[in-house]
Design a protein around this motif. Structure first.
Motif, mmCIF file in Angstrom:
data_model
loop_
_atom_site.group_PDB
_atom_site.id
_atom_site.type_symbol
_atom_site.label_atom_id
_atom_site.label_comp_id
_atom_site.label_asym_id
_atom_site.label_seq_id
_atom_site.Cartn_x
_atom_site.Cartn_y
_atom_site.Cartn_z
ATOM 1 N N ARG A 1 0.832 -1.211 0.000
ATOM 2 C CA ARG A 1 0.000 0.000 0.000
ATOM 3 C C ARG A 1 0.863 1.256 0.000
ATOM 4 N NH1 ARG A 1 -2.760 3.754 2.943
ATOM 5 N NH2 ARG A 1 -1.299 3.527 4.666
ATOM 6 N N ARG A 2 1.911 1.245 0.808
ATOM 7 C CA ARG A 2 2.789 2.421 0.872
ATOM 8 C C ARG A 2 3.567 2.583 -0.427
ATOM 9 N NH1 ARG A 2 5.348 2.307 7.029
ATOM 10 N NH2 ARG A 2 3.344 2.110 8.118
ATOM 11 N N TYR A 3 3.913 1.452 -1.048
ATOM 12 C CA TYR A 3 4.645 1.540 -2.317
ATOM 13 C C TYR A 3 3.765 2.175 -3.388
ATOM 14 C CZ TYR A 3 6.777 0.113 -6.704
ATOM 15 O OH TYR A 3 7.311 0.124 -7.958
ATOM 16 N N VAL A 4 2.506 1.727 -3.475
ATOM 17 C CA VAL A 4 1.593 2.289 -4.473
ATOM 18 C C VAL A 4 1.407 3.786 -4.229
ATOM 19 C CG1 VAL A 4 -0.790 2.253 -5.305
ATOM 20 C CG2 VAL A 4 0.415 0.110 -4.860
ATOM 21 N N GLU A 5 1.344 4.170 -2.957
ATOM 22 C CA GLU A 5 1.169 5.579 -2.618
ATOM 23 C C GLU A 5 2.348 6.417 -3.089
ATOM 24 O OE1 GLU A 5 1.056 6.406 1.559
ATOM 25 O OE2 GLU A 5 -0.293 8.108 1.268
ATOM 26 N N SER A 6 3.524 5.825 -3.091
ATOM 27 C CA SER A 6 4.720 6.596 -3.429
ATOM 28 C C SER A 6 5.019 6.619 -4.915
ATOM 29 C CB SER A 6 5.938 6.004 -2.695
ATOM 30 O OG SER A 6 6.233 4.712 -3.209
ATOM 31 N N VAL A 7 4.328 5.794 -5.690
ATOM 32 C CA VAL A 7 4.720 5.660 -7.093
ATOM 33 C C VAL A 7 4.189 6.781 -7.956
ATOM 34 C CG1 VAL A 7 4.412 4.234 -9.149
ATOM 35 C CG2 VAL A 7 5.082 3.185 -7.006
#
Length: 932
Positions: free
Chosen positions: A59-65
């Protein structure tokens, strides 16, 4: 708790985890270390490792992309946890069924094939299809570079071959006008003025573009002359040096015989590309072919008795009059067994001729009408996948197979095992320029082959289909890919990496995981292997039970100290509890025997399996277990008992004793469903009874809701936005697709009026959210429904939710669901039950339940054959078949067969570990894997 507190850099801190059955769990996981999470099945291991840690990392990765991805974050469910601090980017390596595509191989799955294509495209040598001479496209600069080695003072002629025209005088005039004054005629330089006389047989004229004595100072003149000659000769020239003459060409064709070739490029070596694919088999390596063995399954039958199977059923009314007519006209005997018919008659019946359409032309005609589903089913029944004759099974077009590196084609390199391919690459001889050109691809190939060797997959060939791999092999390929990525400061979450590993190899895996952690990565491994537990820097034990009885932290500390804890895991490790089964005392009297198996690496294996008993097939990875059990025994039984052959039976001489069986079933690690709509209650067939319960409730009768309204698989009562899945797939294009809750029904799956119907205060959605144990208690007054639930409880799946999506089940849970369906009494008659590592995902306490279930199967007369590495199962089997001694070409032998005691007395790898396990169990231990 103040969630803004900065976590110490040495830990990932989890606070208040309540995902699924986790009970407000607080846990510190050391970063840069190997952490093993263990506990009984259903205790919350996957909920902690995957549904909390990895899900939040994703979830955090998707938020940062990207900003595009953020629009879905409100819909992407956040794990039920107060805070996770110190979390690093996460990678998950889960148990998953291997790709089922016939185009996916070990080479493509590891990307080794992609780098091989680059290698062959850049430094491969093309060979002529006719004369096998090397073929290359020349250039003026390339020839000038070669000229550095020519002898100074050597006479040089640059010639351009041009086609001779009928009007030779006119053609000579044009050449003179263009500035060409000489030709080479009968090995003599001849002026064009006066006009020379050409032989009548001459088809071309060799125009002299330039002639001079070679010296290094003439390099520029040579380049210009070559460019002019290539233009005049339309890409072809000849060079005469002294008494030697050689042909050169700018085209990709053989300079000696003119046979055309293709310019090597990466797509030419891909069987997934239109440029490289074999036009006959379309890249599959085999062609479906009608075979006499399937058309005539019983050669002892006569034509009247239906020897020709396609004409023995629904087509008999049409075919039989034709056969009678053929018998009268050609003297064909209708009451003679097929095997005794004249070969010419058999050929006529199969292939046809002289006004009679044989069986194969008949089936071919049906195949041409394959738009009819019934035709496709009939035709496929009589076809066998045979190697493509055009490409020999290599899948590539002929031009791709004429390119060699180190004397090998790309198909020959792909047919090598990982270990052999590593040796090929290590001994590859390249020029300094070639080494510079392919340095990067070669480094990647060496690296990926090295990691495959480290995860004990050196016996796999690069062209091995991934759909033929075991679950453990597929997961270790994923692990090798992760190692090859060379990531640092990453969270790796692994699901039982020891699956498919012999006890001998578990220690090697532990070392490899420690190396990965040594790069600064954090490893969280869900595992039941005692060796890996003890090797862990940090161990987390959850429990004490499954489902609602689990989700609590029982132990967190060094792995070496787990045996001192007061947990179920520790009690097994200390020997206070052990796995046991009452083995059959009387010797077996009937046997199932596989004779002369030579499939894959099997070397004339003849193995016996006692009927009505539990047999464990053992051996190191790659020793031939799956080849023997799955691809020979199971497929042969399926063909004999069901007349079905979706996959060809592995090479063998015979299987004896099949007449004592009536059914065959396989319990492997393939998922029970591929969509969220597939779940335990539907797979077991109990959902119809549940829908019936709700359909007869007063609220349902008042709303005229039928049983179909309570189904999420058919229109009516389900939410049509998500079609009853409760989730909607969002395509993320350059990212993996996301599953987000349906906005229309908020994940409820059903329409509002359906959800207003309840049974004892529980509606259909809430019923699907109940665990099997909870539903058994709640619906106890509905015997037809709870009968199926009792079977799930017997196999230790009482903690599963009725509507839990099949995509969320582990491989071990899927296997036990299949066993539960078999125990529910669907089949009738004695069965051969083949299982592929059923202990996947099982704690030692659950292995005991599994053994009880397998014992029940043998007690009712079924023959159970288990491919297994778990020493608890092996030492409790009635019979053991041990293959080896090693994997790949060094395996495939029958090392020993007999009782567990007789295997333990041998010096095989299995015997050494089994001997130690049996001694440990006799002393009160559990048979956990320990080095002998």
């Amino acid at each position: 708790m103040n969630t803004s507190t900065v976590a110490p850099p040495g830990f990932i801190r989890i606070r208040g985890a309540r995902q699924h059955n986790l009970k407000n769990l607080d846990l510190d996981i050391p970063r840069g270390r190997l952490t093993v999470v263990t506990g009984v099945s259903g205790s919350g291991k996957s909920s902690l490792a995957f549904d909390t840690l990895y899900a939040e990392g994703q979830r955090r990765y998707v938020e940062s992309v990207s900003t595009y991805a953020k629009q879905f974050l409100d819909r992407l469910p956040r794990p039920d946890v107060d805070a996770i601090l110190g979390l690093t980017p996460a990678v998950a390596i889960q148990q998953a069924a291997p790709a089922r595509s016939a185009r996916s191989t070990v080479g493509t799955a590891t990307e080794i094939q992609d780098y091989l294509r680059l290698l062959f495209a850049r430094v491969g040598t093309v060979h002529c299809a006719r004369c096998d001479r090397p073929v290359s496209a020349d250039s003026p600069q390339g020839i000038a570079a070669e000229a550095a080695g020519w002898s100074p003072g050597e006479p040089l002629l640059i010639l351009a071959p041009v086609p001779r025209l009928d009007a030779w005088a006119e053609q000579a005039g044009h050449l003179l006008t263009a500035g060409f004054t000489r030709i080479l005629l009968k090995d003599q330089v001849t002026p064009l003025d006066p006009l020379p006389r050409l032989p009548k047989s001459a088809r071309q004229v060799l125009v002299v573009v330039d002639r001079f004595a070679w010296s290094p100072g003439e390099r520029q003149r040579l380049v210009e002359s070559l460019e002019q000659a290539f233009r005049r000769g339309e890409g072809r020239i000849e060079i005469a040096r002294g008494r030697t003459r050689e042909k050169r060409s700018e085209r990709w064709e053989c300079a000696a015989c003119g046979t055309p070739a293709l310019r090597p490029e990466p797509a030419l070596f891909s069987f997934n590309s239109p440029l490289g694919v074999c036009p006959v088999c379309r890249g599959f390596g085999n062609v479906l072919t009608f075979t006499a063995d399937l058309i005539v399954p019983d050669p002892d039958r006569t034509l009247r008795q239906g020897a020709l199977d396609p004409w023995a059923r629904s087509w008999r009314k049409i075919a039989w009059p034709r056969l009678e007519k053929l018998g009268r006209e050609r003297g064909l005997p209708l009451d003679t067994p097929w095997r005794d018919l004249d070969p010419e008659h058999r050929r006529l019946l199969l292939e046809g001729g002289d006004g009679f359409r044989g069986v194969i032309p008949f089936l071919t005609r049906l195949q041409q009408k394959s738009y009819k589903v019934g035709n496709r089913f009939v035709v496929r029944k009589y076809q066998t996948a045979l190697p493509c004759q055009a490409c020999g099974g290599a899948r590539l077009r002929p031009e791709a197979l004429r390119v060699r590196v180190g004397g090998q084609t790309i198909a020959e390199v792909s047919a090598l095992s990982v270990r052999e391919a590593a040796g090929f690459v290590a001994t590859l001889t390249l020029t300094p320029r070639e080494a510079e050109i392919v340095g990067a691809p070669l480094d990647e190939i060496r690296s990926r082959l090295g990691f495959l060797l480290r995860v004990d997959l050196g016996y796999l060939t690069l062209d091995r289909l991934t759909r033929t791999l075991s679950g453990g092999e597929a997961q270790r390929i994923e692990l090798a890919n992760a190692l090859g990525a060379n990531l640092a400061d990453t969270l790796y979450v692994l699901d039982e990496p020891t699956v498919g590993l012999h006890p001998r190899d578990s220690a090697r895996l532990a070392e490899l995981l420690q190396d990965l952690a040594g790069r600064g990565n954090t490893l969280v491994v869900v595992e039941h292997e005692p060796l890996l537990m003890r090797a862990a820097d940090h161990l987390v034990d959850l429990g004490p039970g499954a489902g609602e009885q689990g989700g609590r932290l029982l132990y967190a500390g060094p792995g070496r100290d787990i045996a001192t804890a007061d947990t179920e895991t520790a009690r097994f490790l200390r020997g206070e509890r052990r796995v046991a089964r009452t083995r059959a005392e009387a010797p077996a009297t009937a046997w199932l025997t596989v004779e002369g198996a030579t499939h894959h690496n099997l070397k004339q294996v003849t193995a016996r399996f006692p009927l009505g008993r539990l047999t464990a097939v053992t051996g190191v990875s790659g020793s031939g277990k799956s080849s023997l059990v799955d691809e020979v025994l199971y497929r042969a039984a399926r063909r004999a008992l069901e007349g079905r052959e979706e996959e060809p039976v592995g090479a063998h001489r015979a299987v004896r004793g099949m007449e004592a069986l009536e059914r065959v079933m396989q319990v492997d690690q393939t998922p029970i469903g591929r969509t969220p709509r597939s779940c335990p209650v539907t797979y077991l067939g109990a959902y119809a009874a549940l829908r019936e319960v709700y359909a007869r409730q007063p609220a349902a009768l008042a709303r005229r809701l039928s049983e179909g309204a309570f189904s999420f698989n058919t229109p009516g009562g389900r939410c049509e936005t998500c079609q009853g899945a409760g989730w909607v797939t969002v395509e993320m294009y350059f990212l993996a697709d996301l599953l987000v809750p349906c906005e229309e029904c908020n994940g409820a799956r059903f329409r509002r009026e359906v959800l207003e119907v309840s049974y004892r205060g529980v509606n259909i959605r809430e019923a699907l959210d109940l665990t099997v144990d909870q539903a058994f208690a709640h619906f106890g007054r509905e015997p037809r429904f709870v009968r199926g639930l009792q079977t799930l409880r017997r196999v230790g799946l009482g903690y599963l939710k009725l509507g839990q999506p099949a995509t969320q089940l582990s491989g071990g849970e899927a296997q036990r669901l299949k066993i539960a369906r078999e125990l529910s009494g669907r089949g009738v008659g004695r069965a051969l039950v083949v299982l592929d590592e059923p202990t996947v995902g099982l704690h030692q306490a659950d292995v005991q339940r599994l053994l009880d279930v397998l014992h029940d199967l043998t007690q009712r007369g079924d023959t159970v054959v288990v491919v297994e590495h778990n020493l608890d199962v092996i030492r409790n089997a009635d019979w053991v078949v041990d293959l080896g001694p090693e994997g790949g070409d060094a395996g495939g032998h029958l090392v020993a067969e007999g009782s567990p005691e007789s295997i333990a007395a041998t010096d095989s790898w299995t015997g050494r570990f089994l001997r130690d396990a049996m001694a440990f169990a006799a002393a009160g231990g559990n048979g956990g894997r320990r080095a002998p």
